[in-house]
Design an enzyme around this catalytic site. Sequence first.
Site, mmCIF file in Angstrom:
data_model
loop_
_atom_site.group_PDB
_atom_site.id
_atom_site.type_symbol
_atom_site.label_atom_id
_atom_site.label_comp_id
_atom_site.label_asym_id
_atom_site.label_seq_id
_atom_site.Cartn_x
_atom_site.Cartn_y
_atom_site.Cartn_z
ATOM 1 C CG ASP A 15 -54.096 -99.345 -11.187
ATOM 2 O OD1 ASP A 15 -52.465 -99.713 -11.982
ATOM 3 O OD2 ASP A 15 -54.078 -98.910 -11.508
ATOM 4 N NE ARG A 95 -65.990 -95.178 -12.965
ATOM 5 C CZ ARG A 95 -65.452 -95.808 -13.349
ATOM 6 N NH1 ARG A 95 -65.987 -96.145 -14.234
ATOM 7 N NH2 ARG A 95 -64.500 -95.190 -14.057
ATOM 8 C CG ASP A 124 -64.187 -93.285 -10.738
ATOM 9 O OD1 ASP A 124 -65.622 -92.768 -10.331
ATOM 10 O OD2 ASP A 124 -63.441 -93.540 -11.965
ATOM 11 C CB SER A 176 -55.698 -92.534 -17.318
ATOM 12 O OG SER A 176 -56.083 -91.573 -17.150
#
Length: 398
Positions: A15, A95, A124, A176
Site C-alpha cells: 500500500d 498512532r 487510524d 492484516s
Amino acid sequence: MDVKKIVLAYSGGLDTSVILTWLTEQYDCPVVAYSANIGQEEDWDAVEKKGMATGAEKVIISDLKKEFVEEYIFPAFRANAIYEGSYLLGTSLARPLIAKEQVRIAAEEGADAVSHGATGKGNDQVRFELGYIGLDPKLKIIAPWRTWDLTSRTKLVEYAQKHNIPVPVTKEKPYSCDENLLHVSYEGGILENPWNEPDASMFKMTVSPEMAPDTPTYIEIEFKNGDPVAIDGVVMEPLALFTKLNKVAGANGIGRLDLVENRFVGMKSRGVYETPGGTLLRESHRALESITLDREVMKIRDSLIPRYAELIYNGFWFSPERELLQATMDAAQKTVNGTVRMKLYKGNCITVGRKSDNSLYQESFATFEEDMVYDQGDATGFIRLNGLRLRIQALQNK
C-alpha cells in the site's frame, strides 16, 4: 492542492509503496518516506532500499521504542486505560507517537504536507490526522485511500507492476497485521467472520495456553508512582523492563484477546490481539492499587477510565481533555508504590501477593481475630442510618 514537499508515513508494504510512487506522480514534488520503529519485526535496511528505489527523495527511520514506552504506554497504564472492558489500546497509543514524529520531520525537512496509508473505513485515519491537526494545523493532509481510484488489491498490484514496484511473491496472509512493542493486532480476511476461530499459527508474541509450561512462573514487579521500576528486585530502564514483561508473559500464554469492538467511524469490527506484557502490567498495577489507593479516590479515578480510554481510541491524545485527565490520573498515583507478586500459568495472570509502605490495608483492623482497635457495636448505628431511607420507603409502600 499546491504541495511543495510531502512526508509519508511509510511501512514498505504494498500500500505505502504504491502511495509513495502515486504521490510523486500526482503532486510532482519530493516525497520523504518516514518509518517509525516502535518495536515491530522489520528488515529496516530493506525498507530503506525499497523506499529509495520506489521514488523517495529520502528515507528516514526513527527509533521511537524508548519514547513509546515512557511517554505513551506507561502514562496509559498509570490510568489503567482499557477500551470497552477488554482492549488495551496497542494500536491507538502508537498512532499519535508516529504522527508526532512525522510532524517533527516535516518541519525539519521543510515539507508542507503529510500523508498516510490508512483507509477511509478505519480508526487510524482519524488518529493520524487529529495528531497532525493538534500539532501543526498548517500542514496539508493527503489521504490517498479517500481520493484515488485504486480501490482493490488487484488494482494496487497492477499499478505496482506498471511502475516496477516490487510486489511480494509470498502467499497473501488471510488477515492484516499491525505490530509494535505493546501488542500485535490481527483483523480482516478470515477474521471478518466473527464465528471463525483464529488460526493458532498466526500468533507472534504468545504461546498458546495449552502449550505453555506445566509449572507456574512467579514474578515480582516493583512500582514507583504507578510505574514499574524493577523485576524480581532488579531495577531496569522502562524499555528493557517492558520487553522483559512481554517475554515472560508471552511464554506463559498471557494476553490473547478476541474482540468485536465499536470503531469511532460507526461500524463494529472484529479484532484479535496479543498484549502479553501489557496484560501483566495492568493486572499487577491494579493489585497494588488495591492496597494503596483510598476508596473514594479509586471510585472517582475508575469512573474516568472509560472516557480516558475512549479519547485515546478515538485519536484525541493531543487534546486538552486527555491532558486534563492524565494529570488527574497521575495525581492518584503518588502513593502507588510497592511490590506485587504474580503467578503466571497457562494464560492466567494471578495476583498472589502485594506489599507497600503506603499500604492502607491494616491487619489489626481487618482481622477476624480479637482486636483492640475496632468496636463492632459501632456498626449498629451505621446500619440504622444507612437503612433509614429504606425504612421510610417500606413504611410508605405499606
